[in-house]
Design a protein around this motif. Structure first.
Motif, mmCIF file in Angstrom:
data_model
loop_
_atom_site.group_PDB
_atom_site.id
_atom_site.type_symbol
_atom_site.label_atom_id
_atom_site.label_comp_id
_atom_site.label_asym_id
_atom_site.label_seq_id
_atom_site.Cartn_x
_atom_site.Cartn_y
_atom_site.Cartn_z
ATOM 1 N N LEU A 222 14.105 -16.678 22.364
ATOM 2 C CA LEU A 222 14.286 -17.552 23.526
ATOM 3 C C LEU A 222 13.019 -18.372 23.735
ATOM 4 C CD1 LEU A 222 15.847 -14.957 26.017
ATOM 5 C CD2 LEU A 222 17.018 -16.398 24.341
ATOM 6 N N SER A 223 13.179 -19.680 23.754
ATOM 7 C CA SER A 223 12.007 -20.537 23.946
ATOM 8 C C SER A 223 11.824 -20.949 25.400
ATOM 9 C CB SER A 223 12.132 -21.792 23.075
ATOM 10 O OG SER A 223 13.279 -22.543 23.438
ATOM 11 N N GLY A 224 12.841 -20.716 26.213
ATOM 12 C CA GLY A 224 12.737 -21.133 27.612
ATOM 13 C C GLY A 224 13.973 -20.782 28.404
ATOM 14 N N ASP A 225 14.817 -21.788 28.649
ATOM 15 C CA ASP A 225 15.930 -21.652 29.589
ATOM 16 C C ASP A 225 17.305 -21.530 28.929
ATOM 17 O OD1 ASP A 225 14.083 -21.870 31.588
ATOM 18 O OD2 ASP A 225 14.617 -23.912 32.175
ATOM 19 N N GLU A 226 17.364 -21.104 27.678
ATOM 20 C CA GLU A 226 18.659 -21.087 26.982
ATOM 21 C C GLU A 226 19.716 -20.252 27.703
ATOM 22 O OE1 GLU A 226 15.542 -21.494 23.671
ATOM 23 O OE2 GLU A 226 15.788 -20.352 25.533
ATOM 24 N N LEU A 227 19.308 -19.184 28.374
ATOM 25 C CA LEU A 227 20.254 -18.297 29.047
ATOM 26 C C LEU A 227 20.389 -18.580 30.537
ATOM 27 C CD1 LEU A 227 19.319 -14.863 27.384
ATOM 28 C CD2 LEU A 227 21.131 -16.462 26.726
ATOM 29 N N VAL A 228 19.847 -19.711 30.978
ATOM 30 C CA VAL A 228 19.883 -20.081 32.397
ATOM 31 C C VAL A 228 21.013 -21.078 32.631
ATOM 32 C CG1 VAL A 228 18.602 -21.172 34.287
ATOM 33 C CG2 VAL A 228 17.417 -19.688 32.648
ATOM 34 N N PRO A 229 21.859 -20.850 33.647
ATOM 35 C CA PRO A 229 22.939 -21.808 33.917
ATOM 36 C C PRO A 229 22.396 -23.156 34.369
ATOM 37 C CG PRO A 229 22.819 -20.137 35.646
ATOM 38 C CD PRO A 229 21.882 -19.701 34.565
ATOM 39 N N GLY A 230 23.151 -24.202 34.070
ATOM 40 C CA GLY A 230 22.724 -25.557 34.383
ATOM 41 C C GLY A 230 23.346 -26.096 35.660
ATOM 42 N N PRO A 231 23.210 -27.402 35.903
ATOM 43 C CA PRO A 231 23.812 -28.034 37.078
ATOM 44 C C PRO A 231 25.325 -27.805 37.092
ATOM 45 C CG PRO A 231 22.295 -29.535 35.984
ATOM 46 C CD PRO A 231 22.458 -28.369 35.063
#
Length: 251
Positions: A222-231
């Motif tokens: 994981l480099s950052g926000d890959e598993l974070v939901p978007g708008p």
């Protein structure tokens, strides 16, 4: 409304069956232990008789790359063909936030393949992308444990309670097919390493969490926000501490 839940005896499936029943629907649990096998088609045609909706919350028993790809593609292909034959009008599938952002993960590649089959399958559909569940925190820690250390990614995720997953699935299941992906998640974006470290401390677990940028999750870094939901995601407010307190109250 008759709603067949594939994987209906598992964590999410059993909770969804209970919710649907509370709202006056006929929720039917379909799983190998109820005589329905989506890989062999055993019991599949029979359980779909009269069904208006199928919800697939099943999971592969093996996470090896070839096994998981075979499970999701074969199971989903069989389901869609059986649904068309039975006249099912809505296919709902539970998937994962970030499936298309982590191609290094064999598991997530299999979920991408599953989702493409659903899009092309000829049955009106809705796909729900959920973040990781609080209920799986112990499993995440265990999978990353080496000796007394837990090596976890410093990438972000936004975990949520299984009850909130079901709260999102319920209205989508009984509503009109979305024909798109709906993302859902928990209240707070947090580093995976920080979240699990706090959870282990709260449980009195003596293991040490090592924040490791090179640690993988389902085979991907994981480099950052890959598993974070978007708008546009539907976010729920249940915190991990509130979830833990609710679990303790039921014991």
């Amino acid at each position: 409304m008759k709603i067949v839940v594939i994987g209906g005896t598992g964590l999410i499936g059993s909770k969804l069956i209970a919710r649907l029943t509370e709202h006056g629907h006929e929720g039917v649990a379909a799983a190998p232990n109820t005589g329905v096998n989506t890989l062999t088609c055993e019991g599949l045609a029979e359980v779909l008789v009269g069904a208006e909706v199928v919800v697939d919350v099943s999971n592969s028993p093996s996470f090896a790359d070839a096994d998981v790809l075979d499970f999701f593609t074969r199971s989903t292909g069989n389901l869609l063909e059986a649904e068309k034959a039975a006249g099912v009008g809505h296919h709902v599938a539970l998937s994962i936030v970030g499936t298309d952002r982590l191609p290094a993960s064999g598991y997530l590649r299999a979920k991408v393949a599953q989702e493409q089959l659903i899009r092309d399958g000829g049955v009106p559909w809705s796909i729900v992308h959920a973040t990781q569940f609080y209920e799986f925190t112990a499993a995440i820690a265990q999978a990353a444990t080496v000796g007394e250390e837990v090596h976890l990614s410093t990438g972000y995720f936004q975990p949520m309670a299984a009850d909130d997953v079901v709260a999102a699935l319920g209205p989508i299941t009984v509503g009109e097919p979305l024909g798109r992906i709906q993302e859902i998640g928990g209240p707070s974006k947090v580093r995976m390493s920080d979240f699990v470290a706090a959870a282990l401390t709260a449980q009195g677990d003596p293991r040490t969490v090592v924040a490791d940028p090179a640690a993988t999750y389902f085979g991907a870094v994981l480099s950052g926000d890959e598993l974070v939901p978007g708008p546009g995601a539907r976010l729920f407010t249940t915190t991990y501490d509130e979830w833990r307190a609710a679990q303790a109250a039921t014991v």
